[in-house]
Scaffold this motif. Structure first.
Motif, mmCIF file in Angstrom:
data_model
loop_
_atom_site.group_PDB
_atom_site.id
_atom_site.type_symbol
_atom_site.label_atom_id
_atom_site.label_comp_id
_atom_site.label_asym_id
_atom_site.label_seq_id
_atom_site.Cartn_x
_atom_site.Cartn_y
_atom_site.Cartn_z
ATOM 1 N N PRO A 1 -7.427 -1.821 9.683
ATOM 2 C CA PRO A 1 -8.068 -1.648 8.386
ATOM 3 C C PRO A 1 -7.290 -2.197 7.189
ATOM 4 O O PRO A 1 -7.878 -2.451 6.158
ATOM 5 C CB PRO A 1 -8.217 -0.126 8.251
ATOM 6 C CG PRO A 1 -7.260 0.445 9.221
ATOM 7 C CD PRO A 1 -7.002 -0.560 10.274
ATOM 8 N N ARG A 2 -5.984 -2.357 7.313
ATOM 9 C CA ARG A 2 -5.235 -2.769 6.129
ATOM 10 C C ARG A 2 -5.691 -4.124 5.640
ATOM 11 O O ARG A 2 -5.730 -5.098 6.394
ATOM 12 C CB ARG A 2 -3.748 -2.813 6.473
ATOM 13 C CG ARG A 2 -2.912 -3.375 5.358
ATOM 14 C CD ARG A 2 -1.473 -3.022 5.553
ATOM 15 N NE ARG A 2 -1.201 -1.910 4.646
ATOM 16 C CZ ARG A 2 -0.074 -1.709 4.001
ATOM 17 N NH1 ARG A 2 0.896 -2.475 4.210
ATOM 18 N NH2 ARG A 2 0.082 -0.718 3.189
ATOM 19 N N PHE A 3 -6.021 -4.236 4.348
ATOM 20 C CA PHE A 3 -6.433 -5.507 3.760
ATOM 21 C C PHE A 3 -5.270 -6.470 3.770
ATOM 22 O O PHE A 3 -4.145 -6.112 3.448
ATOM 23 C CB PHE A 3 -6.840 -5.306 2.293
ATOM 24 C CG PHE A 3 -8.197 -4.668 2.103
ATOM 25 C CD1 PHE A 3 -8.495 -4.044 0.909
ATOM 26 C CD2 PHE A 3 -9.165 -4.700 3.086
ATOM 27 C CE1 PHE A 3 -9.734 -3.459 0.711
ATOM 28 C CE2 PHE A 3 -10.411 -4.119 2.898
ATOM 29 C CZ PHE A 3 -10.689 -3.489 1.698
ATOM 30 N N HIS B 1 -13.698 -2.484 5.712
ATOM 31 C CA HIS B 1 -12.463 -2.262 6.452
ATOM 32 C C HIS B 1 -12.684 -2.513 7.932
ATOM 33 O O HIS B 1 -13.583 -1.931 8.534
ATOM 34 C CB HIS B 1 -12.003 -0.806 6.276
ATOM 35 C CG HIS B 1 -11.812 -0.405 4.847
ATOM 36 N ND1 HIS B 1 -10.660 -0.635 4.156
ATOM 37 C CD2 HIS B 1 -12.634 0.245 3.970
ATOM 38 C CE1 HIS B 1 -10.773 -0.167 2.921
ATOM 39 N NE2 HIS B 1 -11.967 0.384 2.784
ATOM 40 N N HIS C 1 -4.165 1.120 13.938
ATOM 41 C CA HIS C 1 -4.813 2.192 13.183
ATOM 42 C C HIS C 1 -4.531 3.478 13.916
ATOM 43 O O HIS C 1 -5.300 3.918 14.760
ATOM 44 C CB HIS C 1 -6.329 1.902 13.124
ATOM 45 C CG HIS C 1 -7.049 2.742 12.127
ATOM 46 N ND1 HIS C 1 -8.411 2.698 11.997
ATOM 47 C CD2 HIS C 1 -6.624 3.634 11.210
ATOM 48 C CE1 HIS C 1 -8.790 3.530 11.010
ATOM 49 N NE2 HIS C 1 -7.718 4.107 10.536
ATOM 50 N N CYS D 1 -18.004 2.226 5.686
ATOM 51 C CA CYS D 1 -16.578 1.871 5.715
ATOM 52 C C CYS D 1 -16.324 0.541 6.404
ATOM 53 O O CYS D 1 -15.597 -0.320 5.885
ATOM 54 C CB CYS D 1 -15.794 2.957 6.451
ATOM 55 S SG CYS D 1 -16.385 4.608 6.098
#
Lengths: 177, 307, 402
Positions: free
Chosen positions: A157-159, A152, A83, A148
């Protein structure tokens, strides 16, 4: 021994309950620290706290802070930072039991959205208006807003992709008895 | 015609008047003792269009339908008949930059709204389009995609359900006025009035309506007992059904099931007449479009891209 | 007069071996149709091949074709009464009876296509909630039933006059006859508008639909009439002048010409402009995305229609009775394909969301449809068997009593 184990177990239980509660789309009793603040939402579903590491001061009160950016090997090795990892690392956002904003100000974990909103301003704006993120609660009354970190992972954080549910049946496959 | 001063009846019977009246009354009386089932069937046959019923009649009809449903489906269900709240017109928002095509909405809807499992009925259709090609090329869209994981590289997903048009072509063509637009904007169907002609299905430009080609097949344990007369109560063979913006939930202040289950928050919902609602916010601040706008159906289902 | 009617009724049950065999055959087919319908009534329309993607199919295709046949009875009425073309005037009766049988079949096709047929009373005004004037389907119900009524009255009137040994008095029947002309055109126009008004289906949402319906109706209906008239002429004492038959054939040539022209106009518009809306026509004639089930049928229908057009156009050919009959059958089959499955199914292919579901009627659907056709044929047979003796006057040997 009991004096240490009991609070830890209580906190673990609290964390587990919060995680369970936040994953169900039912109104949750809001955390006492959240509440209406200007244009911020009223009912916040707080994110879960880390089971092993909270509160951070448990260890970090007794260690000298080595603020050199490096890959951690002894502790927190399970946290993979993906991130903006070229621009920052742990101490850019964390400071003991609080989170650290760009201007140095420290905020509580319950206001983590302020931290995210520093860089993700457009999403922060959408989230406050209610059009970002999972929607639940009452459309005309107490809407539930999740912070958030509820959806996330702040460090990665990317799903990830998920398995889709089954496709519909083709009309030629729908038969009579 | 008269013959010999006495009236001659067509059957040629000599029947004194008194005997006839007695017999007729006895016959009628015994007919009144019809078993309850036959009486209920007669009442069901004569049931009026929902919009023509008084509140008292609605209560009676609901009592009978609840009893029927308990017998039919093996589970106690409650049928609500709450009316539209004034000052409310529902609108829906769908964020195409978020939808990952997981179809959780499709199945949440099926469970909430008591759709038939056999034969299968899905009110929501998720279409997959290739990025970088013709925009919304419906002919080349894929409904039956089944990859191991979603979202797939190079594709975007567009769920379609009833658009709750302000100018609905289905309402225009229904011969019996079995479908109409409620004051809060939801297009509903009276399942006891629909004759199953399927003209509305031909008229819908969005393929949103479904027909019960057979008796709905749902297991008792899967039935959601909180239903609305115009929404998710168990339906019948031979009638049309479709998304009703979860009228049983939304008139009670809750979000539709699809909105709540979406794991990535792609679905938005609210009151178009409330300037503070999130649906008004997104219409104002995001570039929204609707499907097949050239047909002037004025859908209340807005697609947008948040990012 | 009642005696004459009773005598004629008795005639319905009397006939030679061929007659009994024909009626037995029809009753058998009807029996199969009824049993198939019972299965459909029990299980639901899932026994058909219709699904959400193609929600109207064989039943409505048959309905559409038959509305055209019913409307075409009027094609005989126009020359008979307006131009006093005597050879046709005498046989208008048989055309009107065909209209009756066709309308009855239409109504049956619609009723068996409904999911909840017992609720048909919901359509009525006052007791139900009739969506007039908004719904074209309601208009269709009104005009079809009205047309049935007009034709029944006309036939009854003619039979009553004939049973009394008199000519039909034009003065009494004329208003009804004149009404039947625009009414016949209207039943088919309303049916066309039923499809035409749906902006959701670009294949139907074309102004050319109503004219095409009328053109195809006015060639297919009379084509059936041509065959039926020859059958009646052969099996009964009715005399039908060849001139009547050839005149009808001539009119059929012109209407088929218009039909082909309109088809050409549609093909030009879709393929020259080349928008996505050409997809249904492409599906019909060339296949779409590998799905080509109807392609051979459509080309066959086109070949039939063009051949029939040539036969009917050239007097030398159409006046050859064998060729005439071949031509009539070609038209019947060609228009049946084109206006039946070739009109209804491509309205739904691709469907509103671009999906292609290739519909082909199931066996149950076929049986029920066959049953209804057999019922129509039986109705027509009975009407002919009843009315021909009255028409030829052979029952008037004794003066009527009362």
């Amino acid at each position: 021994m009991k004096r240490i184990v009991f609070p830890i177990m209580a906190m673990v239980l609290y964390g587990v309950l919060l995680m369970a509660a936040s994953s169900v789309a039912a109104p949750v009793v809001p955390d006492a620290e959240s509440g209406k603040r200007g244009d911020l939402p009223r009912f916040l579903v707080p994110s879960a706290v880390s089971r092993e590491n909270f509160p951070c001061s448990r260890c970090h009160n007794f260690r000298a802070a080595d603020r050199t950016k490096r890959k951690l090997k002894e502790y927190h090795s399970n946290i993979e930072l993906k991130h903006a990892e070229d621009q920052r690392w742990c101490y850019d956002c964390h400071e003991g039991d609080r989170l650290r904003l760009q201007n140095g100000r420290l905020i509580a974990f319950t206001e983590s959205y302020v931290l995210c909103g520093q860089c993700h301003g457009t999403i922060y704006r959408d989230w406050k208006a209610g059009i970002h993120g999972k929607r639940s609660g009452e459309w005309d009354g107490d809407k539930l807003y999740r912070v958030c970190a509820n959806c996330h992972d702040p460090h990665k954080p990317r799903f990830s992709s998920i398995e889709p549910k089954k496709p519909p049946m083709k009309p030629s496959d729908i038969k009579d008895r | 015609m008269e013959e010999n001063g006495r009236r001659r009846n067509p059957l040629g019977l000599k029947l004194p008047r008194r005997t006839f009246i007695k017999g007729a009354l006895l016959g009628l009386g015994s007919a009144a003792l019809l078993p309850g089932q036959a009486k209920a069937a007669w009442e069901a046959f004569l049931q009026k269009n929902f919009r023509e019923m008084s509140d008292e009649e609605i209560r009676e009809v609901i009592a009978r339908l609840e009893k029927d449903a308990a017998g039919e489906w093996g589970k106690e269900i409650k049928i609500d008949a709450s009316k539209a709240k004034p000052g409310v017109k529902f609108g829906y928002g769908l964020d195409l930059s978020r939808c990952i095509g997981c179809r959780k909405c499709v199945y949440a809807c099926t469970e909430e709204n008591n759709q038939s499992r056999t034969p299968q009925i899905h009110w929501i259709t998720v279409l997959r389009f290739a990025k970088g090609e013709k925009w919304l090329d419906l002919e080349n869209s894929e409904k039956y995609y089944n990859p191991k994981e979603v979202p797939e590289e190079g594709f975007f997903y567009l769920p379609v359900q009833c658009q709750q048009c302000e100018n609905p072509p289905c309402v225009k063509v229904c011969p019996t006025k079995a479908t109409w637009k409620e004051p809060d904007g939801i297009v509903v169907i009276d399942y006891n009035w629909c004759i199953g002609c399927r003209y509305c299905m031909a008229a819908c430009p969005y393929g949103a309506r479904r027909f019960n080609w057979a008796r709905p097949g749902i297991k008792a344990e899967e039935i959601n007992p909180d239903t609305h007369y115009l929404g998710n109560r168990p339906r019948y063979k031979g009638v049309v059904e479709k998304c009703t913006f979860c009228v049983q939930r939304t008139r009670a202040g809750k979000y539709p099931a699809c909105v709540e289950v979406c794991p990535v928050g792609a679905r938005k919902f609210g009151n178009l007449l409330d300037p503070e609602s999130e649906i008004r916010y997104l219409i104002k601040n995001k570039r929204v479009f609707r499907l097949k706008e050239d047909l002037n159906t004025e859908p209340k289902f807005f697609y947008f891209f948040a990012t | 007069m009642i005696i004459v009617f009773l005598k004629a009724l008795k005639r319905v049950f009397q006939g030679d071996v061929r007659y009994y065999a024909w009626v037995a055959f029809l009753l058998t087919v009807i029996g199969f149709g009824v049993s198939a319908y019972l299965r459909q009534a029990d299980q639901g329309l899932i026994v058909t091949a219709m699904r959400d993607q193609v929600s109207w199919g064989f039943y409505i295709a048959n309905f559409t074709f038959l509305v055209g046949v019913a409307a075409a009875a009027v094609l005989l009425v126009i020359p008979a009464y307006l131009y006093n073309f005597k050879p046709i005037k005498e046989i208008v009766l048989f055309g009107e009876m065909l209209a009756i049988a066709a309308v009855v079949m239409c109504i049956l096709f619609v009723v068996i296509d409904m999911g909840q047929p017992l609720r048909v009373w919901h359509l009525l005004p006052l007791v139900g909630t009739m969506n007039f004037p908004s719904s074209l389907l309601v208009w269709d119900v009104i005009v079809l039933n009205g047309y049935l009524l007009i034709n029944v009255l006309l036939v009854l009137y003619a039979l009553v006059r004939l049973a009394a040994g008199k000519e039909y008095k034009l003065a009494l029947g004329l208003p009804l006859i004149l009404l039947s002309i625009p009414w016949a055109i209207s039943i088919h126009t309303v049916t066309a508008f039923l499809y035409n008004g749906l902006s959701a289906r670009p294949f139907w949402n074309a102004s050319i639909l109503a004219p095409r319906f009328l053109a195809s109706a006015f060639c297919s209906g009379p084509a059936i009439m041509l065959i039926l008239l020859q059958v009646i002429r052969k099996l009964t004492r009715v005399e039908i002048d060849n001139r009547a038959i050839f005149k009808i054939a001539e009119l059929v040539a012109y209407t088929m010409g218009i039909n082909l022209f309109l088809l050409g106009a549609e093909v030009f518009k879709e393929f020259y402009s080349g928008s996505v809306h050409a997809a249904p026509l492409e599906y019909l004639y060339f296949g779409l995305h590998g799905k080509a089930q109807l392609v051979p049928w459509m080309w066959t229908a086109l070949a039939f229609n063009v051949s029939a057009f040539v036969i009917f156009l050239i007097p030398r050919l159409r006046e050859n009775l064998l060729l005439l009959n071949i031509g009539a059958i070609l038209i019947f089959v060609g228009v049946y394909i084109e206006k039946g499955l070739g009109l209804i199914v491509p309205g739904f292919i691709p469907d509103a969301l671009g999906e292609i579901y290739e519909y082909w009627p199931s066996a149950t659907e076929g049986m029920i449809a066959a049953g209804i056709w057999a019922l129509g044929a039986l109705l027509y047979t009975i009407m002919i068997k009843f009315s021909v003796p009255i028409y030829t006057g052979e029952l008037l040997k004794k003066p009527a009593r009362g």
